[in-house]
Write an enzyme that holds these catalytic residues in place. Structure first.
Site: not given
Ligand code: EPU
Length: 357
Positions: A164, A249, A353
């Site tokens: 990012r 995010s 971010e």
């Molecule tokens: N989780 C929780 N509680 C929550 C949110 C998440 O326990 O409220 C846990 C989920 O269960 C999962 C883990 O955290 O095990 C990761 O969550 P998720 O798969 O939703 O992905 P993320 O790491 O939160 C990242 C990117 C997203 C992208 C997704 C899918 C970043 C900051 N965010 O989110 O990107 O769509 O992976 O690849 O890297 C963005 O940058 O705006 C964005 C949406």
């Protein structure tokens, strides 16, 4: 050149924050940009480049001249045995471009479907989702130096992509006068070219996509199927800015050392973590925020999304009463309170971010 005064920016930022641009110019061609730069009084004038407004928090009216990038156009530039090279104007909508490439038979961007924002903004924060980042599909971009009017082209290495992050997020010099390597505020991205590798290979492995594959019977999917899955997963987890203002995010997923992670696991065995190739560990910021009890909470009209704690939302989106709408100040107060909670409980500093203006 039409300079619009006191322009409401609410429709131009996906958080739906009510702020105004003191002055705004729409840039729809390179010629327009050059005539703007040639105007007397341009040199040294503060300015702010606005794309789709999907990664910005407006904390007040914007005093610098806002350049709203509306440069359009998309085409297949070249087809080689190794890739389809596709090009789009910086003002094109990212998701529409992803859809167009698939419709034309050029797969490769499907994992990044439905990311809000414009083509021009996509390299700025090296957008990514479900195992693919922009840098994995990047060929080059054309930009204009807003000081000198000089046009230049950058390849991926010159963009200095990180998680990012890119050269466009870093200042050329800081307040203390140190010279930096960045192009923030200095360059306006005009066109972006992507290289979609041949033969196409699916990128799976993410739990959400593997689950969809199992539901579909386990066979290897087509690019169109992956696109449909990503759209479905995002729609289920992430709010649509049309109805609930947000910037995706709000924080980056932090990286910690193996020792630090082991220490946290002792206290919180359920922590979501991913081992990285370099031996460090990436933590899910959404999980950390959730564990601190923030999901569904609000400060003023700024809230933490009920289905994904990493997403901050505007509770007043769509309301005709301006008093219902989150202000940039409320969003930042909420963000700081979350950072404090996560730091106090886990000793980890979350880094925002979006760009705060
Ligand atoms: N989780 C929780 N509680 C929550 C949110 C998440 O326990 O409220 C846990 C989920 O269960 C999962 C883990 O955290 O095990 C990761 O969550 P998720 O798969 O939703 O992905 P993320 O790491 O939160 C990242 C990117 C997203 C992208 C997704 C899918 C970043 C900051 N965010 O989110 O990107 O769509 O992976 O690849 O890297 C963005 O940058 O705006 C964005 C949406």
């Amino acid at each position: 050149m039409l300079v619009e005064k006191n322009v409401p920016l609410q429709p131009f930022n996906t958080f739906g924050i009510a702020a105004k641009a003191h002055a705004l110019v729409r840039v729809s061609s390179l010629e327009e940009l050059h005539s703007l730069i040639a105007q007397p009084g341009w040199a040294g004038q503060p300015r702010f480049v606005l794309g789709g407004g999907s990664n910005v928090v407006l904390t007040g009216d914007v005093k610098p001249l806002v350049l709203k990038v509306e440069i359009m156009g998309r085409r297949l530039l070249q087809e080689t045995p190794k890739a389809w090279i596709v090009e789009a104007g910086a003002g094109e909508n990212w998701h529409d471009f992803v859809t167009w490439t698939l419709d034309q038979g050029y797969p490769g961007l499907e994992n990044m479907a439905l990311i809000p924002g414009t083509m021009g903004a996509s390299p700025v924060q090296n957008i990514g989702a479900y195992g693919v980042e922009l840098q994995d599909r990047f060929d080059s971009l054309d930009a204009v130096d807003l000081e000198t009017g000089r046009e230049f082209t950058l390849n991926a290495a010159q963009c200095a992509f990180g998680y990012r992050d890119s050269v466009f997020k870093h200042a050329a010099s800081d307040a203390a006068g140190h010279t930096g390597f960045g192009l923030a505020g200095r360059a306006l991205i005009v066109r972006v070219r992507l290289a979609l590798p041949k033969p196409w290979k699916p990128v799976l492995g993410y739990a959400d996509l593997e689950k969809k594959r199992a539901e579909a019977g386990g066979a290897d999917p087509t690019a169109r199927q992956i696109y449909d899955w990503v759209v479905a997963v995002r729609r289920a987890k992430l709010p649509d800015p049309k109805f609930v203002g947000n910037v995706g995010s709000f924080f980056k997923n932090p990286t910690v050392s193996r020792e630090q992670c082991d220490d946290i696991i002792q206290r919180d065995p359920k922590i979501v973590h991913y081992l990285m190739d370099d031996g460090s560990v990436k933590l899910a910021a959404g999980w950390l925020i959730d564990a601190c009890g923030w999901k569904g909470k609000s400060i003023g009209n700024a809230g933490v999304y009920e289905r994904q704690a990493l997403v901050l939302v505007n509770r007043g989106t769509g309301s005709t009463n301006p008093a219902d709408c989150a202000t940039g100040g409320e969003v930042m107060t909420l963000a700081k309170s979350i950072q404090t909670s996560v730091y106090e409980r886990f000793g980890i500093r979350l880094e925002p971010e979006p760009v705060v203006v």
